[in-house]
Design an enzyme around this catalytic site. Structure first.
Site, mmCIF file in Angstrom:
data_model
loop_
_atom_site.group_PDB
_atom_site.id
_atom_site.type_symbol
_atom_site.label_atom_id
_atom_site.label_comp_id
_atom_site.label_asym_id
_atom_site.label_seq_id
_atom_site.Cartn_x
_atom_site.Cartn_y
_atom_site.Cartn_z
ATOM 1 N N ASN A 149 0.637 -1.197 -0.082
ATOM 2 C CA ASN A 149 0.085 0.040 0.002
ATOM 3 C C ASN A 149 0.883 1.343 -0.077
ATOM 4 O O ASN A 149 0.310 2.441 -0.789
ATOM 5 C CB ASN A 149 -0.951 0.179 0.932
ATOM 6 C CG ASN A 149 -0.301 -0.110 2.430
ATOM 7 O OD1 ASN A 149 0.416 -0.625 2.597
ATOM 8 N ND2 ASN A 149 -0.742 0.752 3.459
ATOM 9 N N GLY A 203 9.615 -11.705 -5.171
ATOM 10 C CA GLY A 203 8.895 -12.788 -5.411
ATOM 11 C C GLY A 203 7.667 -12.960 -4.478
ATOM 12 O O GLY A 203 7.188 -12.029 -3.821
ATOM 13 N N GLY A 205 4.902 -14.365 -1.525
ATOM 14 C CA GLY A 205 5.024 -14.320 -0.137
ATOM 15 C C GLY A 205 5.071 -15.937 0.452
ATOM 16 O O GLY A 205 6.156 -16.137 1.029
ATOM 17 N N PRO A 206 4.371 -16.895 -0.153
ATOM 18 C CA PRO A 206 4.656 -18.224 0.321
ATOM 19 C C PRO A 206 6.059 -18.723 -0.122
ATOM 20 O O PRO A 206 6.533 -19.782 0.140
ATOM 21 C CB PRO A 206 3.559 -18.839 -0.331
ATOM 22 C CG PRO A 206 2.286 -17.637 -0.649
ATOM 23 C CD PRO A 206 3.168 -16.384 -0.957
ATOM 24 N N VAL A 208 9.398 -16.561 -1.298
ATOM 25 C CA VAL A 208 10.373 -16.000 -0.770
ATOM 26 C C VAL A 208 10.399 -15.464 0.864
ATOM 27 O O VAL A 208 11.018 -15.969 1.544
ATOM 28 C CB VAL A 208 10.552 -14.637 -1.533
ATOM 29 C CG1 VAL A 208 11.711 -13.730 -1.062
ATOM 30 C CG2 VAL A 208 10.860 -14.969 -2.896
ATOM 31 N N GLY A 209 8.996 -15.078 1.000
ATOM 32 C CA GLY A 209 8.708 -14.509 2.411
ATOM 33 C C GLY A 209 8.915 -15.871 3.359
ATOM 34 O O GLY A 209 9.354 -15.604 4.416
ATOM 35 N N GLU A 247 3.301 -5.512 12.071
ATOM 36 C CA GLU A 247 2.266 -4.581 11.779
ATOM 37 C C GLU A 247 1.234 -4.988 11.014
ATOM 38 O O GLU A 247 1.530 -5.363 9.880
ATOM 39 C CB GLU A 247 2.997 -3.551 11.322
ATOM 40 C CG GLU A 247 4.383 -2.911 12.224
ATOM 41 C CD GLU A 247 3.797 -2.154 13.612
ATOM 42 O OE1 GLU A 247 2.549 -1.638 13.640
ATOM 43 O OE2 GLU A 247 4.479 -2.170 14.393
ATOM 44 N N CYS A 281 -3.186 1.604 6.182
ATOM 45 C CA CYS A 281 -3.456 0.987 7.278
ATOM 46 C C CYS A 281 -4.263 1.823 8.512
ATOM 47 O O CYS A 281 -4.980 1.508 9.175
ATOM 48 C CB CYS A 281 -2.496 0.275 7.840
ATOM 49 S SG CYS A 281 -1.047 1.252 8.375
ATOM 50 N N GLU A 460 7.005 0.062 15.847
ATOM 51 C CA GLU A 460 8.287 0.501 15.295
ATOM 52 C C GLU A 460 8.387 2.108 15.583
ATOM 53 O O GLU A 460 7.573 2.670 16.385
ATOM 54 C CB GLU A 460 7.785 0.545 13.629
ATOM 55 C CG GLU A 460 7.603 -1.143 13.428
ATOM 56 C CD GLU A 460 7.442 -1.229 11.835
ATOM 57 O OE1 GLU A 460 6.496 -0.609 11.142
ATOM 58 O OE2 GLU A 460 8.110 -1.647 10.980
HETATM 59 P P1 NAD Z 1 -0.039 -9.585 2.811
HETATM 60 O O1 NAD Z 1 -0.162 -10.048 4.223
HETATM 61 O O2 NAD Z 1 -0.708 -10.091 1.978
HETATM 62 O O3 NAD Z 1 1.376 -9.395 2.239
HETATM 63 C C1 NAD Z 1 2.477 -8.567 3.095
HETATM 64 C C2 NAD Z 1 3.693 -9.292 2.620
HETATM 65 O O4 NAD Z 1 3.862 -10.438 3.176
HETATM 66 C C3 NAD Z 1 4.040 -9.232 1.115
HETATM 67 O O5 NAD Z 1 5.415 -8.840 0.977
HETATM 68 C C4 NAD Z 1 3.783 -10.680 0.994
HETATM 69 O O6 NAD Z 1 4.536 -11.231 -0.345
HETATM 70 C C5 NAD Z 1 4.388 -11.240 2.128
HETATM 71 N N1 NAD Z 1 3.782 -12.670 2.414
HETATM 72 C C6 NAD Z 1 2.528 -13.146 1.932
HETATM 73 N N2 NAD Z 1 2.485 -14.449 2.471
HETATM 74 C C7 NAD Z 1 3.623 -14.844 3.126
HETATM 75 C C8 NAD Z 1 4.162 -15.762 3.968
HETATM 76 N N3 NAD Z 1 3.486 -16.873 3.814
HETATM 77 N N4 NAD Z 1 5.307 -15.704 4.511
HETATM 78 C C9 NAD Z 1 6.004 -14.741 4.514
HETATM 79 N N5 NAD Z 1 5.721 -13.466 4.021
HETATM 80 C C10 NAD Z 1 4.549 -13.548 2.917
HETATM 81 O O7 NAD Z 1 -0.614 -8.065 2.954
HETATM 82 P P2 NAD Z 1 -0.899 -7.083 1.552
HETATM 83 O O8 NAD Z 1 -2.102 -7.258 0.937
HETATM 84 O O9 NAD Z 1 0.273 -6.987 1.011
HETATM 85 O O10 NAD Z 1 -0.866 -5.525 2.570
HETATM 86 C C11 NAD Z 1 -2.223 -5.361 3.116
HETATM 87 C C12 NAD Z 1 -2.211 -5.626 4.465
HETATM 88 O O11 NAD Z 1 -1.342 -4.770 5.191
HETATM 89 C C13 NAD Z 1 -3.503 -4.623 5.261
HETATM 90 O O12 NAD Z 1 -4.268 -5.683 6.143
HETATM 91 C C14 NAD Z 1 -3.103 -3.687 6.015
HETATM 92 O O13 NAD Z 1 -3.902 -3.279 6.874
HETATM 93 C C15 NAD Z 1 -1.867 -4.261 6.410
HETATM 94 N N6 NAD Z 1 -1.069 -2.992 6.851
HETATM 95 C C16 NAD Z 1 -0.417 -2.708 8.006
HETATM 96 C C17 NAD Z 1 0.306 -1.651 8.241
HETATM 97 C C18 NAD Z 1 0.526 -1.319 9.594
HETATM 98 O O14 NAD Z 1 1.382 -0.543 9.862
HETATM 99 N N7 NAD Z 1 -0.120 -2.211 10.867
HETATM 100 C C19 NAD Z 1 0.749 -0.718 7.350
HETATM 101 C C20 NAD Z 1 0.430 -1.238 6.030
HETATM 102 C C21 NAD Z 1 -0.447 -2.328 5.608
#
Ligand code: NAD
Length: 479
Positions: A149, A203, A205-206, A208-209, A247, A281, A460
């Site tokens: 975002n 890459g 999430g499932p 690289v992450g 977060e 967020c 943070e």
């Molecule tokens: P997401 O959880 O789908 O993905 C976030 C990141 O995690 C991406 O880089 C993704 O590739 C990675 N990821 C996905 N699956 C993973 C796994 N199994 N293991 C490790 N990494 C993995 O979130 P999104 O759709 O990219 O972002 C939107 C969400 O982020 C919303 O829920 C929003 O509220 C939240 N957000 C929170 C904050 C905060 O500061 N609290 C700030 C911005 C966004």
């Protein structure tokens, strides 16, 4: 076609398996680039580079670290236009908004470059017989995972403190918005950041992450993203006893009391609801208004929002750009359908927006305002993360708090009142990590940032980030 590469050991590399994925421009709905579809092999390569680089990076003086991190900040500033345009095309946000966020990305590097030079640790004196002091040591190789975002802003919000604290980093931007992370890697090379100190692996999430989170050598994970992903990450990282900062999602309330400054509350509510298409967020998606001004506030809000121009993010007058991906667009539209099923009345919007010309196939949604929903229905308690808000009246402060606190989330809120005592009282009783009174998104980088309940674990910002990215060691000396 833009083809981006991983940044490992100071150079750009194709993923080990040679696979790439499509990158879409959400404002046209078309593929405009390719991104590495990396996997555990690339993460292993990045780890090798980072652990080697750590041997010398941890020994750099604070002044040396400051110089290179500050140089990255300067380069981000110098390239603001290019980065902002790339961010706007990649994410769908208006370009003018991307410019502000890129400025803030530079500030992140500058802020933490200087923070490391000021960071001090504690000493505890045991009268007459011993003294303790705390060493704050870098952790080693740490992982930073960020969402789509606010791509470069949130990426640098993690990377900058991690590097400033003396760690080497493996970072993964969202696969949906990888472009400015790639451009950052070019700037890191130009700034002279030593090879392996920062590695960016692109890459899914499932793939690289998950490889990062389960890698035994990566000792800490700083993650920003959805609550369900955070839950999964915790389940993998916790048994490995990794340090975790999570977060997560939010469903933030805006509480508007009748004694507020009406115009300020109204104008700011337009932003809290729809800035960045509601994909921040910290956006307020539940607008709670004291009944005596409810009808006036609701009608004025509808008029203000009607005037917001939806469309091409590169057009200077656009206020609401494209939704980041087809999947997210479908999700947001499905919540509008759910709201109707739950008895909601659509006051404004409620459907996809059809743009013209090159943007005809882009993913746009009209800013949507809904009323008549129960405060605890699914639309009002689940995160939508799009240009959709619900507006509701309340009668008493207690009722406003009950409605505000009724979700599993607790990230941020804004309260509008001119009654000082009430402002403090509500701030103290609301379940939220961040409270804004008579303002919104006013950010001081020194303050603790994060949520309670299912909005996250840890904080943070400022010293909180420096503490997260260091390991305290107590040294006790008897005399
Ligand atoms: P997401 O959880 O789908 O993905 C976030 C990141 O995690 C991406 O880089 C993704 O590739 C990675 N990821 C996905 N699956 C993973 C796994 N199994 N293991 C490790 N990494 C993995 O979130 P999104 O759709 O990219 O972002 C939107 C969400 O982020 C919303 O829920 C929003 O509220 C939240 N957000 C929170 C904050 C905060 O500061 N609290 C700030 C911005 C966004």
């Amino acid at each position: 076609m833009n083809k981006i590469l991983n940044y490992i050991n100071g150079i750009h590399l194709a993923p080990a398996k040679g696979e790439f994925m499509d990158n879409f421009n959400p404002a046209t709905g078309k593929v405009y680039g390719l991104i590495p579809d990396s996997d555990a092999e690339d993460v292993a390569l990045a780890y090798e580079a980072a652990s080697k680089a750590f041997k010398s990076w941890k020994l750099t003086t604070l002044e040396e670290r400051f110089k290179v991190l500050n140089r990255i900040a300067e380069l981000i500033d110098e390239n603001n236009d290019q980065l902002a345009t790339a961010e706007s095309i990649d994410q769908g946000k208006p370009q003018w908004l991307a410019k502000n966020e890129i400025t803030r990305a530079g500030q992140n590097f500058r802020f933490f470059a200087t923070a490391a030079m000021q960071f001090a640790s504690e000493s505890h004196n045991m009268e007459g017989h011993a003294i303790n002091y705390t060493l704050r040591q870098s952790i080693g190789v740490v992982g930073c995972i960020s969402p789509w975002n606010l791509p470069l802003y949130l990426f640098t919000w993690k990377i900058a403190p991690a590097l400033a604290a003396g760690n080497c980093v493996i970072a993964k931007p969202s696969e949906i918005t990888p472009m400015t992370a790639y451009l950052l890697s070019e700037l890191c090379i130009e700034a002279g950041l030593p090879a392996g100190v920062l590695n960016i692996v692109h890459g899914l999430g499932p793939m690289v992450g998950n490889a990062m989170v389960s890698h035994p050598g990566i000792k800490a994970i700083s993650f920003t993203g959805g609550t369900s992903t955070g839950r999964h990450i915790a389940s993998v990282a916790a048994p490995m006893f990794k340090k975790l900062s999570l977060e997560l999602g939010g469903k933030n309330p805006n509480i508007v009391f009748a004694d507020c400054d009406f115009d300020k509350a109204l104008k700011t509510t337009v932003n809290t609801s729809f800035l960045n298409q509601g994909e921040i967020c910290l956006c307020g998606s539940r607008i709670l208004v004291e009944r005596s001004i409810y009808a006036k506030f609701r009608d004025a809000l509808i008029e203000e929002v009607k005037a917001l121009k939806v469309g091409n993010p590169l057009d200077k007058s656009t206020k609401i750009g494209a939704i980041v991906s087809r999947m997210h667009y479908d999700k947001v539209l499905s919540y509008i359908e759910l709201a109707k099923e739950e008895g909601g009345k659509i006051l404004l919007g409620g459907q996809a927006f059809k743009a013209e010309g090159d943007n005809a196939d882009g993913w746009f949604i009209e800013p949507t305002i809904i009323e008549d929903l129960a405060f605890d229905c699914r639309t009002n308690t689940e995160e939508i993360f799009g240009p959709v808000v619900s507006i509701m009246p309340f009668d008493t402060e207690e009722q406003a708090l009950e409605m505000a606190n009724c979700t599993e989330y607790g990230l941020a809120c804004s309260i509008w009142t001119s009654d000082l005592s009430r402002a403090h009282r509500v701030a103290s009783n609301i379940e939220s990590g961040i409270v804004w009174i008579n303002c919104w998104l006013l950010r001081d980088l020194r303050t603790p940032f994060g949520g309670v309940k299912n909005s996250g674990v840890g904080r943070e910002g400022g010293w909180e980030a420096m503490r997260f990215f260091t390991e305290p060691k107590n040294v006790c000396i008897k005399y």
